[in-house]
Design a protein around this motif. Structure first.
Motif, PDB file in Angstrom:
ATOM      1  N   HIS A 122       0.820  -1.212   0.000  1.00  0.00           N
ATOM      2  CA  HIS A 122       0.000   0.000   0.000  1.00  0.00           C
ATOM      3  C   HIS A 122       0.860   1.272   0.000  1.00  0.00           C
ATOM      4  O   HIS A 122       0.311   2.373   0.085  1.00  0.00           O
ATOM      5  CB  HIS A 122      -0.920   0.015   1.224  1.00  0.00           C
ATOM      6  CG  HIS A 122      -1.866  -1.142   1.287  1.00  0.00           C
ATOM      7  ND1 HIS A 122      -2.848  -1.359   0.333  1.00  0.00           N
ATOM      8  CD2 HIS A 122      -1.966  -2.159   2.184  1.00  0.00           C
ATOM      9  CE1 HIS A 122      -3.525  -2.452   0.648  1.00  0.00           C
ATOM     10  NE2 HIS A 122      -3.013  -2.960   1.752  1.00  0.00           N
ATOM     11  N   SER A 123       2.162   1.120  -0.076  1.00  0.00           N
ATOM     12  CA  SER A 123       3.060   2.275   0.006  1.00  0.00           C
ATOM     13  C   SER A 123       2.864   3.220  -1.178  1.00  0.00           C
ATOM     14  O   SER A 123       2.582   2.802  -2.305  1.00  0.00           O
ATOM     15  CB  SER A 123       4.515   1.807   0.045  1.00  0.00           C
ATOM     16  OG  SER A 123       5.402   2.911   0.020  1.00  0.00           O
ATOM     17  N   ALA A 124       3.068   4.507  -0.920  1.00  0.00           N
ATOM     18  CA  ALA A 124       3.040   5.503  -1.992  1.00  0.00           C
ATOM     19  C   ALA A 124       4.341   5.501  -2.777  1.00  0.00           C
ATOM     20  O   ALA A 124       4.416   6.065  -3.868  1.00  0.00           O
ATOM     21  CB  ALA A 124       2.786   6.891  -1.407  1.00  0.00           C
ATOM     22  N   ARG A 129       6.289  -0.404  -2.813  1.00  0.00           N
ATOM     23  CA  ARG A 129       5.011  -1.027  -3.177  1.00  0.00           C
ATOM     24  C   ARG A 129       5.235  -2.327  -3.948  1.00  0.00           C
ATOM     25  O   ARG A 129       4.566  -3.337  -3.686  1.00  0.00           O
ATOM     26  CB  ARG A 129       4.171  -0.049  -3.997  1.00  0.00           C
ATOM     27  CG  ARG A 129       2.765  -0.561  -4.268  1.00  0.00           C
ATOM     28  CD  ARG A 129       1.836   0.539  -4.738  1.00  0.00           C
ATOM     29  NE  ARG A 129       2.153   1.046  -6.069  1.00  0.00           N
ATOM     30  CZ  ARG A 129       2.652   2.249  -6.327  1.00  0.00           C
ATOM     31  NH1 ARG A 129       2.912   3.083  -5.326  1.00  0.00           N
ATOM     32  NH2 ARG A 129       2.906   2.648  -7.562  1.00  0.00           N
TER      33      ARG A 129
END
Length: 224
Positions: A122-124, A129
């Motif tokens: 869910h990382s930006a 990600r």
């Protein structure tokens, strides 16, 4: 001479952790099968090490491979080195999954993989990600034991292994090495040998179906 009864696969044997892992594995009685995209003349010479040329873009890796009891995946790149986000995803996610799936088809039940600090699907951050998506995909393959190593910045001499230079990594290491004693273990650069030892030790032990080793744990476990 002791009888060799078990064998392992190593994917990514040309990298920092992969080469360190080969050195550690060849100190054991195991038969080691290095899965390589092209023959690597610089790999250690041992009657217990065999190189197998594979096509990491294919689900079957391009041909038959010997059975093994465990799999180590040390594949990894950078967006700059790969050339694009798509190419990076093809190595750090797709190729990893192709190797793991091929291993599962042959009955391999134990796997250890090199991921990265901050991996989160869910990382930006695109890099983190992709690493998180890779981890999630591996979890879904049903390994009896899956060890996920999440090192911080890897410390090692890539040039000595004939690898492309990573300027940002080299500069960061030059700044951080003198301060390593002051940096919390979670963020401190970690030697590739420690990551390799920690992966081997964790995979050889009993434990949960999925075990995540953060960088501080790699520092400690890999020092033993």
């Amino acid at each position: 001479m002791s009888h060799i009864t078990q064998s392992v696969w190593v994917a990514g044997a040309s990298g920092l952790v992969g080469r360190a892992l080969l050195q550690e594995l060849l100190r054991t009685p195991l038969q080691v099968h290095a899965l390589v995209r092209k023959p690597i003349a610089e790999l250690e010479s041992s009657p217990r090490l065999r190189q197998h040329r594979v096509d990491l873009r294919r689900a079957d890796l391009g041909g038959p491979l010997p059975p093994a009891h465990a799999l180590y995946i040390c594949l990894g790149s950078t967006i700059a080195q790969a050339g694009s986000r798509e190419a990076f995803h093809a190595v750090d996610h797709d190729a990893v999954l192709n190797v793991a799936r091929a291993a599962r088809v042959l009955g391999v039940r134990r796997c250890a993989v090199v991921s990265a600090l901050g991996a989160d699907r869910h990382s930006a951050v695109f890099y983190n990600r992709v690493k998180g998506e890779m981890e999630e995909s591996l979890r879904g393959l049903g390994f009896e034991r899956l060890v996920i190593a999440r090192p911080s910045l890897l410390d090692g001499e890539r040039a000595a292994l004939g690898q492309p230079s990573r300027l940002a990594e080299r500069c960061t290491l030059a700044l951080l090495r003198p301060l390593s004693g002051l940096i919390p273990a979670r963020w401190r650069p970690v030697r590739a040998q420690r990551v390799a030892r920690a992966m081997m030790l964790a995979l050889s032990q009993r434990g949960p179906a999925v075990q995540v080793l953060e960088s501080a744990e790699l520092q400690t476990l890999g020092a033993s």
